[in-house]
Design a protein around this motif. Structure first.
Motif, PDB file in Angstrom:
ATOM      1  N   ILE A 204     -59.272 -23.698 -13.741  1.00 34.50           N
ATOM      2  CA  ILE A 204     -58.020 -24.139 -14.376  1.00 34.50           C
ATOM      3  C   ILE A 204     -57.239 -24.987 -13.371  1.00 34.50           C
ATOM      4  CG2 ILE A 204     -55.814 -23.303 -15.313  1.00 34.50           C
ATOM      5  CD1 ILE A 204     -57.528 -20.765 -16.201  1.00 34.50           C
ATOM      6  N   LYS A 205     -56.627 -26.047 -13.856  1.00 35.50           N
ATOM      7  CA  LYS A 205     -55.857 -26.934 -12.977  1.00 35.50           C
ATOM      8  C   LYS A 205     -54.615 -26.184 -12.457  1.00 35.50           C
ATOM      9  CE  LYS A 205     -54.000 -31.580 -13.006  1.00 35.50           C
ATOM     10  NZ  LYS A 205     -53.547 -32.671 -13.836  1.00 35.50           N
ATOM     11  N   THR A 206     -54.385 -26.243 -11.156  1.00 37.13           N
ATOM     12  CA  THR A 206     -53.278 -25.467 -10.580  1.00 37.13           C
ATOM     13  C   THR A 206     -52.381 -26.338  -9.700  1.00 37.13           C
ATOM     14  OG1 THR A 206     -54.823 -24.820  -8.834  1.00 37.13           O
ATOM     15  CG2 THR A 206     -54.420 -23.196 -10.574  1.00 37.13           C
TER      16      THR A 206
ATOM     17  N   SER B  65     -53.158 -27.711 -26.035  1.00 35.18           N
ATOM     18  CA  SER B  65     -53.294 -27.206 -24.680  1.00 35.18           C
ATOM     19  C   SER B  65     -51.896 -26.936 -24.109  1.00 35.18           C
ATOM     20  CB  SER B  65     -54.047 -28.232 -23.828  1.00 35.18           C
ATOM     21  OG  SER B  65     -54.271 -27.710 -22.540  1.00 35.18           O
TER      22      SER B  65
ATOM     23  N   LYS C  27     -56.147 -15.852 -18.715  1.00 38.94           N
ATOM     24  CA  LYS C  27     -56.954 -16.925 -18.104  1.00 38.94           C
ATOM     25  C   LYS C  27     -58.100 -17.390 -19.006  1.00 38.94           C
ATOM     26  CE  LYS C  27     -59.566 -13.660 -15.328  1.00 38.94           C
ATOM     27  NZ  LYS C  27     -59.682 -13.037 -14.012  1.00 38.94           N
TER      28      LYS C  27
ATOM     29  N   LEU D 152     -56.908 -18.539 -10.617  1.00 36.07           N
ATOM     30  CA  LEU D 152     -56.968 -19.492 -11.740  1.00 36.07           C
ATOM     31  C   LEU D 152     -57.758 -20.735 -11.329  1.00 36.07           C
ATOM     32  CD1 LEU D 152     -53.285 -19.149 -12.973  1.00 36.07           C
ATOM     33  CD2 LEU D 152     -55.322 -18.430 -14.228  1.00 36.07           C
TER      34      LEU D 152
ATOM     35  N   SER E  41     -53.029 -26.380 -17.552  1.00 34.05           N
ATOM     36  CA  SER E  41     -52.641 -26.279 -16.145  1.00 34.05           C
ATOM     37  C   SER E  41     -51.588 -25.189 -15.964  1.00 34.05           C
ATOM     38  CB  SER E  41     -52.125 -27.624 -15.630  1.00 34.05           C
ATOM     39  OG  SER E  41     -50.976 -28.005 -16.346  1.00 34.05           O
TER      40      SER E  41
ATOM     41  N   LEU F 222     -56.755 -19.877 -21.435  1.00 36.58           N
ATOM     42  CA  LEU F 222     -56.443 -21.142 -20.758  1.00 36.58           C
ATOM     43  C   LEU F 222     -57.720 -21.919 -20.435  1.00 36.58           C
ATOM     44  CD1 LEU F 222     -53.668 -19.750 -18.395  1.00 36.58           C
ATOM     45  CD2 LEU F 222     -53.338 -21.099 -20.477  1.00 36.58           C
ATOM     46  N   LYS F 223     -58.757 -21.183 -20.030  1.00 39.64           N
ATOM     47  CA  LYS F 223     -60.035 -21.833 -19.712  1.00 39.64           C
ATOM     48  C   LYS F 223     -60.608 -22.573 -20.907  1.00 39.64           C
ATOM     49  CE  LYS F 223     -63.513 -20.121 -17.399  1.00 39.64           C
ATOM     50  NZ  LYS F 223     -64.430 -19.279 -16.613  1.00 39.64           N
TER      51      LYS F 223
END
Ligand code: SF4
Length: 279
Positions: free
Chosen positions: A182-184, A120, A134, A177, A144, A137-138
């Motif tokens: 997704i963690k932002t 990750s 994205k 995001l 993050s 990333l998902k």
């Protein structure tokens, strides 16, 4: 090293300054907490921030050329083979979504490989190009993304960050995001005294960033390369306040910082925000 030449006419201005290198190691150890490794898909950064802290780590004159790794995927694949899946940091010594990424797709290739191997990422960028990836990333475990911002006024931003995109576009990307699950997070960095409106930036960020780190512009002394880069910008564009700004930059206990720290502590408490204040 050799020049890359396979691009259309309108890209020539960019491409002339790009070189490849046969750097042996792609996966580098990372000094950040809870992260063992970082990858810098580029050496140098075409965002051209005058305050760039990564200057000292670049092995090239990054203001004149950007270097990309040859065979990054083959090398990285080999380096990952004995590691257990974990989070890798992208964005420590270069921006993985600097303008060149649009056509060179080094970061995209790295993400494809990391996902395939169940790794990750934690990404830091000043660009909304991260939205392109994205869906990758998902599909990663707890990936993050953080954006870094320092200016509410985009005319002033251009003075300090020659080639970045508008602050609003970065924050919109973060919001999208977040919507995608997704963690932002965000960085307000660097805080330039009497220039950066930290309170307004927090207002703009608070609905889409979990943690907001706040770092002041940190320059040791006037012989520091960062000061050499920034001073002409201040001289030219802030002639009336330059001395005030300079005094605060070199004095951690300046009233500017004391007042701002108190205001931020209050905002943190009253609005229950996860602010990490490093002023
Ligand atoms: S985006 Fe980051 S790495 Fe790139 S020039 Fe700006 S500060 Fe340096």
């Amino acid at each position: 090293m050799h020049f890359i030449t396979r691009y259309s006419k309108y890209q020539i201005a960019y491409i002339m300054n790009i070189m490849t290198c046969a750097e042996k190691v792609i996966l580098k150890s990372c000094s950040l907490k809870n992260i063992n490794y970082q990858i810098d898909p580029y050496i140098g950064c075409s965002h051209y921030c005058y305050y760039c802290y990564a200057l000292q780590y670049a092995k090239t004159n990054w203001t004149e050329r950007i270097v990309v790794h040859e065979n990054i995927i083959e090398k990285l694949s080999d380096e990952l083979k004995d590691l257990h899946p974990q989070k890798i940091y992208l964005g420590h010594h270069t921006d993985p979504y600097q303008p060149h990424e649009k056509h060179l797709i080094q970061t995209r290739k790295v993400l494809d490989l990391l996902l395939e191997k169940n790794f990750s990422v934690s990404i830091l960028t000043k660009s909304d190009l991260v939205l392109r990836d994205k869906y990758l990333l998902k599909n990663m475990d707890n990936a993050s993304v953080s954006v870094s911002v320092a200016f509410t006024n985009n005319t002033i931003r251009k003075l300090f960050e020659h080639n970045t995109i508008d602050t609003e576009l970065r924050i919109n990307a973060l919001a999208e995001l977040k919507e995608q699950g997704i963690k932002t997070n965000a960085l307000i960095c660097p805080v330039i005294p009497y220039v950066t409106d930290v309170i307004e930036l927090i207002r703009m960020l608070e609905s889409c960033a979990g943690t907001i780190w706040i770092y002041r512009l940190s320059i040791l002394n006037e012989s520091d390369v960062y000061w050499q880069n920034i001073e002409p910008v201040l001289n030219k564009n802030f002639p009336n306040t330059k001395d005030l700004i300079k005094h605060a930059i070199f004095n951690k206990n300046h009233n500017f910082w004391n007042i701002l720290r108190s205001e931020l502590e209050l905002i943190k408490k009253e609005r229950k925000l996860d602010l990490r204040i490093n002023l």
